[in-house]
Each structure stands twice: as C-alpha cells, then as structure tokens.
Motif scaffolding. Structure first.
Motif, PDB file in Angstrom:
ATOM      1  N   SER A 104      -1.086   1.503 -11.166  1.00  0.00           N
ATOM      2  CA  SER A 104      -1.926   2.176 -12.225  1.00  0.00           C
ATOM      3  C   SER A 104      -1.591   3.513 -12.492  1.00  0.00           C
ATOM      4  O   SER A 104      -0.780   4.241 -11.511  1.00  0.00           O
ATOM      5  N   ALA A 105      -2.117   4.218 -13.558  1.00  0.00           N
ATOM      6  CA  ALA A 105      -1.761   5.740 -14.017  1.00  0.00           C
ATOM      7  C   ALA A 105      -2.371   6.489 -12.819  1.00  0.00           C
ATOM      8  O   ALA A 105      -1.970   7.455 -12.316  1.00  0.00           O
ATOM      9  N   GLN A 106      -3.594   5.989 -12.311  1.00  0.00           N
ATOM     10  CA  GLN A 106      -4.731   6.610 -11.320  1.00  0.00           C
ATOM     11  C   GLN A 106      -3.568   6.638  -9.886  1.00  0.00           C
ATOM     12  O   GLN A 106      -3.707   7.688  -9.172  1.00  0.00           O
ATOM     13  N   ASP A 107      -3.027   5.444  -9.619  1.00  0.00           N
ATOM     14  CA  ASP A 107      -2.334   5.395  -8.395  1.00  0.00           C
ATOM     15  C   ASP A 107      -0.861   6.277  -8.257  1.00  0.00           C
ATOM     16  O   ASP A 107      -0.475   6.606  -7.420  1.00  0.00           O
ATOM     17  N   CYS A 108      -0.340   6.312  -9.405  1.00  0.00           N
ATOM     18  CA  CYS A 108       0.691   7.202  -9.755  1.00  0.00           C
ATOM     19  C   CYS A 108       0.289   8.680  -9.588  1.00  0.00           C
ATOM     20  O   CYS A 108       1.367   9.177  -9.028  1.00  0.00           O
ATOM     21  N   GLU A 127      15.372  24.311  -0.725  1.00  0.00           N
ATOM     22  CA  GLU A 127      15.678  24.282  -2.205  1.00  0.00           C
ATOM     23  C   GLU A 127      15.947  22.738  -2.803  1.00  0.00           C
ATOM     24  O   GLU A 127      15.886  22.760  -3.826  1.00  0.00           O
ATOM     25  N   SER A 128      16.099  21.967  -2.003  1.00  0.00           N
ATOM     26  CA  SER A 128      16.632  20.518  -2.473  1.00  0.00           C
ATOM     27  C   SER A 128      15.744  19.588  -1.502  1.00  0.00           C
ATOM     28  O   SER A 128      15.874  19.481  -0.259  1.00  0.00           O
ATOM     29  N   VAL A 129      14.742  18.555  -2.145  1.00  0.00           N
ATOM     30  CA  VAL A 129      13.941  17.795  -1.489  1.00  0.00           C
ATOM     31  C   VAL A 129      13.961  16.670  -2.118  1.00  0.00           C
ATOM     32  O   VAL A 129      13.895  16.662  -3.320  1.00  0.00           O
ATOM     33  N   VAL A 130      14.039  15.523  -1.493  1.00  0.00           N
ATOM     34  CA  VAL A 130      13.541  14.085  -1.891  1.00  0.00           C
ATOM     35  C   VAL A 130      12.603  13.797  -0.824  1.00  0.00           C
ATOM     36  O   VAL A 130      12.356  13.595   0.419  1.00  0.00           O
ATOM     37  N   VAL A 131      11.392  12.738  -1.691  1.00  0.00           N
ATOM     38  CA  VAL A 131      10.436  12.139  -0.751  1.00  0.00           C
ATOM     39  C   VAL A 131      10.257  11.137  -1.437  1.00  0.00           C
ATOM     40  O   VAL A 131      10.329  10.672  -2.646  1.00  0.00           O
ATOM     41  N   TRP A 132      10.202   9.671  -0.613  1.00  0.00           N
ATOM     42  CA  TRP A 132      10.087   8.536  -0.971  1.00  0.00           C
ATOM     43  C   TRP A 132       8.487   8.072  -0.524  1.00  0.00           C
ATOM     44  O   TRP A 132       8.254   8.056   0.710  1.00  0.00           O
ATOM     45  N   PHE A 133       7.871   7.248  -1.385  1.00  0.00           N
ATOM     46  CA  PHE A 133       6.476   6.694  -0.886  1.00  0.00           C
ATOM     47  C   PHE A 133       6.777   5.155  -1.474  1.00  0.00           C
ATOM     48  O   PHE A 133       7.723   4.997  -2.285  1.00  0.00           O
ATOM     49  N   THR A 134       5.843   4.346  -1.015  1.00  0.00           N
ATOM     50  CA  THR A 134       6.128   3.067  -1.580  1.00  0.00           C
ATOM     51  C   THR A 134       5.835   2.986  -3.093  1.00  0.00           C
ATOM     52  O   THR A 134       6.519   2.162  -3.794  1.00  0.00           O
ATOM     53  N   ARG A 166       0.786  -1.060  -0.039  1.00  0.00           N
ATOM     54  CA  ARG A 166      -0.044  -0.026  -0.025  1.00  0.00           C
ATOM     55  C   ARG A 166       0.946   1.069   0.018  1.00  0.00           C
ATOM     56  O   ARG A 166       2.009   1.083   0.540  1.00  0.00           O
ATOM     57  N   ASN A 167       0.321   2.445  -0.563  1.00  0.00           N
ATOM     58  CA  ASN A 167       1.303   3.589  -0.870  1.00  0.00           C
ATOM     59  C   ASN A 167       1.229   4.236   0.624  1.00  0.00           C
ATOM     60  O   ASN A 167       0.262   4.841   1.163  1.00  0.00           O
ATOM     61  N   VAL A 168       2.638   4.187   1.549  1.00  0.00           N
ATOM     62  CA  VAL A 168       2.922   4.751   2.616  1.00  0.00           C
ATOM     63  C   VAL A 168       4.122   5.603   2.458  1.00  0.00           C
ATOM     64  O   VAL A 168       4.897   5.371   1.503  1.00  0.00           O
ATOM     65  N   GLU A 169       3.981   6.577   2.987  1.00  0.00           N
ATOM     66  CA  GLU A 169       5.300   7.730   3.065  1.00  0.00           C
ATOM     67  C   GLU A 169       6.462   6.854   3.717  1.00  0.00           C
ATOM     68  O   GLU A 169       6.414   6.332   4.786  1.00  0.00           O
ATOM     69  N   SER A 188       3.180  13.121  -2.334  1.00  0.00           N
ATOM     70  CA  SER A 188       4.653  13.072  -2.324  1.00  0.00           C
ATOM     71  C   SER A 188       4.930  14.739  -2.399  1.00  0.00           C
ATOM     72  O   SER A 188       5.590  15.195  -1.740  1.00  0.00           O
ATOM     73  N   ILE A 189       4.132  15.656  -3.018  1.00  0.00           N
ATOM     74  CA  ILE A 189       4.037  16.752  -3.169  1.00  0.00           C
ATOM     75  C   ILE A 189       3.602  17.673  -1.839  1.00  0.00           C
ATOM     76  O   ILE A 189       4.227  18.417  -1.597  1.00  0.00           O
TER      77      ILE A 189
END
Length: 163
Positions: A93-97, A116-123, A29-32, A104-105
């Motif tokens: 899927s495109a919708q999940d993307c 000025e520099s950011v990285v975010v990971w989700f599943t 599942r999509n989690v941070e 993430s935004i």
C-alpha cells in the motif's frame, strides 16, 4: 459396516477452504535486509552535501507514495549533484511504502552518517543515494540474509535503474 463416501464437490470445497485460510504470506513483513555505504568522508558533515542530501531525502519521502512507489530526484548543479532513488514493491500500500521509505532513510542516516553513497534494502523498498550518477546504470550487489533455519542464504541482485 457402511462406508463413508465424500462427494467430489465437497472435497474441493474443503481443500479450497484450507488453502485459502492458510496465510502464504506470513513471512511478508517489512524488515531490513541489508545496507552498504561508501567510505566515510568527514567533508560531508556540515557542508552543502548535507543540505542537498536532506533535500533529496525529504523529496523522496514526501513524493514516493504519490508516484506509484517509485521516485528519483537530484539536487545541486553541474558536477556538484546528489542523486536519489526510492522504489517500493508494487504489491504494498501507499502507507506501507511511506513507512518503508522512512525506515530506510533512518537506517541510511544512522549506519552511514558520513557516506556520500548509500544503498539500503528492506523487504518492501529500496533506497539509494550518491554523489555519482547511477540512473540508467546496471550494477550487481551481493546481499546475505539469515533464513529461519539459521543458515546463511545468499542472494545476488542485479538492479537495472534507468531513466
């Protein structure tokens, strides 16, 4: 007493049914998963950086699902540019993307509003933006995740982002 004997095709059928009915992806599942920010820079608030950042994030969010889950963009000119990238896992899927990109935004803007520099990971996706170019640069990030047994597991991820 009589014995009960199962024929091999029946055993294969039962085992196959059990294996196919088990959801191996129950944890998918999509989690941070994590985020990292550069030091806050008050000069990013209310200047051209914020305008360019908004343009980059809008571009990434609106195009990624139409571009096979990967998109990179730049805004600005010469030495005053912002670089942005979003990448979704290939099996969603495109919708999940699109949803993951939006989440993430939100995390980036909430947790790193003056960076000025950011990285975010989700599943399911990875977002990065910076005022320094990172396209084609190999970097290593450390990421800690909390597993279901309550202990820390560390994942070291080597990213190769190239043009």
């Amino acid at each position: 007493m009589g014995s009960f004997h199962l024929k091999p095709p029946f055993i294969v059928f039962i085992v196959s049914t059990l294996l196919l009915s088990y959801n191996f992806c129950h944890a998918d599942r999509n989690v941070e998963r994590g985020w990292t920010c550069s030091e806050p820079d008050n000069s990013t608030v209310g200047n051209s950086f914020q305008t360019k950042l908004n343009n980059i994030l809008y571009s990434l969010a609106s195009i990624v699902s139409h571009n096979s889950g990967f998109y990179k963009a730049t805004a600005g000119k010469d030495f005053n540019e912002i670089y942005g990238l979003i990448q979704c896992r290939g099996d969603i899927s495109a919708q999940d993307c699109t949803n993951c990109t939006g989440e993430s935004i939100k995390v980036a803007l909430h947790r790193c509003p003056e960076s000025e520099s950011v990285v975010v990971w989700f599943t399911w996706c990875f977002l990065r933006y910076s005022d320094e170019t990172f396209f084609g640069v190999s970097e290593q990030y450390g990421l800690g995740t909390f597993d279901t047994n309550g202990s820390w597991a560390h994942l070291h991820l080597r990213l190769q982002i190239s043009l």
